[in-house]
Design a protein around this motif. Structure first.
Motif, PDB file in Angstrom:
ATOM      1  N   VAL A   1    -121.149  -5.259   9.627  1.00  0.00           N
ATOM      2  CA  VAL A   1    -119.841  -5.851   9.519  1.00  0.00           C
ATOM      3  C   VAL A   1    -119.221  -6.852   8.525  1.00  0.00           C
ATOM      4  O   VAL A   1    -120.226  -7.663   8.106  1.00  0.00           O
ATOM      5  CB  VAL A   1    -119.467  -6.472  10.971  1.00  0.00           C
ATOM      6  N   THR A   2    -118.272  -6.628   7.997  1.00  0.00           N
ATOM      7  CA  THR A   2    -117.934  -7.448   7.050  1.00  0.00           C
ATOM      8  C   THR A   2    -116.891  -8.709   7.332  1.00  0.00           C
ATOM      9  O   THR A   2    -115.802  -8.308   8.137  1.00  0.00           O
ATOM     10  CB  THR A   2    -117.201  -6.781   5.713  1.00  0.00           C
TER      11      THR A   2
ATOM     12  N   GLU B   1    -113.240  -7.904   9.235  1.00  0.00           N
ATOM     13  CA  GLU B   1    -112.401  -6.579   8.969  1.00  0.00           C
ATOM     14  C   GLU B   1    -112.366  -5.633  10.101  1.00  0.00           C
ATOM     15  O   GLU B   1    -113.162  -5.712  11.150  1.00  0.00           O
ATOM     16  CB  GLU B   1    -113.084  -5.733   7.815  1.00  0.00           C
TER      17      GLU B   1
ATOM     18  N   ARG C   1    -112.455  -3.240  13.224  1.00  0.00           N
ATOM     19  CA  ARG C   1    -113.683  -2.614  13.673  1.00  0.00           C
ATOM     20  C   ARG C   1    -113.194  -1.446  14.854  1.00  0.00           C
ATOM     21  O   ARG C   1    -113.662  -1.494  16.002  1.00  0.00           O
ATOM     22  CB  ARG C   1    -114.909  -3.316  14.180  1.00  0.00           C
TER      23      ARG C   1
ATOM     24  N   CYS D   1    -122.798  -0.429   5.093  1.00  0.00           N
ATOM     25  CA  CYS D   1    -121.647   0.422   5.096  1.00  0.00           C
ATOM     26  C   CYS D   1    -121.251   0.038   6.701  1.00  0.00           C
ATOM     27  O   CYS D   1    -121.868  -0.465   7.517  1.00  0.00           O
ATOM     28  CB  CYS D   1    -121.851   1.956   4.994  1.00  0.00           C
ATOM     29  N   GLN D   2    -120.431   0.972   6.963  1.00  0.00           N
ATOM     30  CA  GLN D   2    -119.594   0.562   8.429  1.00  0.00           C
ATOM     31  C   GLN D   2    -120.417   0.860   9.718  1.00  0.00           C
ATOM     32  O   GLN D   2    -120.441   0.609  10.514  1.00  0.00           O
ATOM     33  CB  GLN D   2    -118.331   1.337   8.566  1.00  0.00           C
ATOM     34  N   ASN D   3    -121.458   1.834   9.292  1.00  0.00           N
ATOM     35  CA  ASN D   3    -122.452   2.355  10.455  1.00  0.00           C
ATOM     36  C   ASN D   3    -123.720   1.223  10.575  1.00  0.00           C
ATOM     37  O   ASN D   3    -124.345   1.549  11.514  1.00  0.00           O
ATOM     38  CB  ASN D   3    -122.990   3.503   9.720  1.00  0.00           C
TER      39      ASN D   3
END
Length: 321
Positions: free
Chosen positions: A101-102, A126, A128, A96-98
């Motif tokens: 990083v994608t 993506e 951030r 996830c975002q926590n």
């Protein structure tokens, strides 16, 4: 605070964009070597850990592509704040975002002539929230790391998940390419036995750190002392670009202090088993078990005096095959 000449001291001798040379004095060999090991293996960075390959018609196998992607240096300056959790500590199912990083890569060769080079600069991160976390390190005027070459009609489309980690888990998370470490360049302590044929001075030229250690040169001419211990240690830290080299050294010191205070806290728990929160003098109170933030040094902590010149779907990226 009065100056103590016997206190630990760090002298910075040379600094460049990607490397720093410094000398540590009045400390123990174990401490200096611990700092070296921490900088190599325990300063967290971001690296590609999962690769989902949608299309790969290049000549390289999916596993090969995943391995190359995993070793690309990614910007990790804000890793502690931008990615607050390790995946193993996160409550999400996968990522996830926590905790990640994608990045995406879409490349195809449609030219009539020649091949197409695919570089790491083509990886798109993506959003951030305005930070550069996870952005590929390309260097000044460069294109980054060559991932593969595509011939006409070939295509590569991948989705990468970069996660926070340390090099104890995998070398791809190491912020350094090398950490040079040396002490006693004059061999006054006789820790090294040099093999030579005729003239040891000619066959074994002194290292460049010899001119920094005038005390060692004097001791070499004196009677050998079996009880002597090294007091000066020379380091050369080279960054891969994910973290500025000065921050690598600072975070290495921070992590070493955390480790020492964890040990101190564990000893206090042994002395008082009923105590649930440890207290470290000078660090402002107690903390819960596993709370790394509570072990963090306060801003402006002094380190002693210094002299500065100023795969396949969900393949594990970077794993050896």
């Amino acid at each position: 605070m009065p100056f103590n000449p016997d206190a630990p001291k760090v002298t910075i001798r040379e600094v460049t964009k990607d490397s720093v040379e410094f000398m540590m004095e009045n400390t123990d060999l174990a401490v200096a070597n611990s700092l070296r090991r921490v900088m190599i293996a325990e300063v967290p960075t971001v690296a590609i850990d999962l690769v989902e390959i949608e299309t790969n018609t290049s000549v390289l196998a999916d596993e090969f592509i995943a391995h190359r992607l995993g070793l690309i240096p990614l910007s990790s300056l804000d890793v502690e704040t931008a990615i607050p959790k390790y995946t193993r500590d996160c409550d999400c199912d996968a990522y996830c975002q926590n905790c990640s990083v994608t990045l995406t890569l879409n490349a195809s060769c449609s030219g009539a002539y020649g091949n197409m080079d695919v570089w790491s600069e083509s990886l798109v991160v993506e959003a951030r929230h305005g930070t550069d976390i996870g952005k590929p390190v390309v260097g000044e005027g460069g294109k980054g790391v060559l991932i593969c070459k595509l011939a006409r009609g070939q295509e590569l489309r991948v989705k990468c998940i970069a996660k926070k980690g340390i090099a104890k888990e995998h070398a791809k998370w190491s912020p350094v390419s090398a950490v040079g470490f040396e002490y006693d360049p004059h061999n006054a302590l006789r820790h090294t036995d040099y093999w030579y044929e005729e003239d040891i001075e000619k066959e074994w030229p002194a290292s460049k750190y010899a001119e920094w250690d005038e005390e060692g040169a004097a001791k070499k001419k004196e009677a050998f002392d079996y009880n002597a211990k090294p007091k000066k240690f020379f380091m050369n830290v080279e960054s891969v670009g994910s973290i500025p080299v000065n921050m690598i050294v600072e975070r290495g010191f921070d992590e070493l202090i955390r480790k020492l205070y964890r040990v101190q806290d564990d000893w206090k728990r042994l002395d008082n088993p009923n105590k649930t929160n440890g207290v470290a003098a000078g660090y402002g109170g107690g903390w819960g078990e596993g709370d790394d933030a509570a072990y963090s040094p306060q801003a402006g902590t002094a380190w002693g005096s210094s002299a500065a010149a100023d795969g396949w779907g969900n393949a594990n990226a970077g794993a050896g095959w």
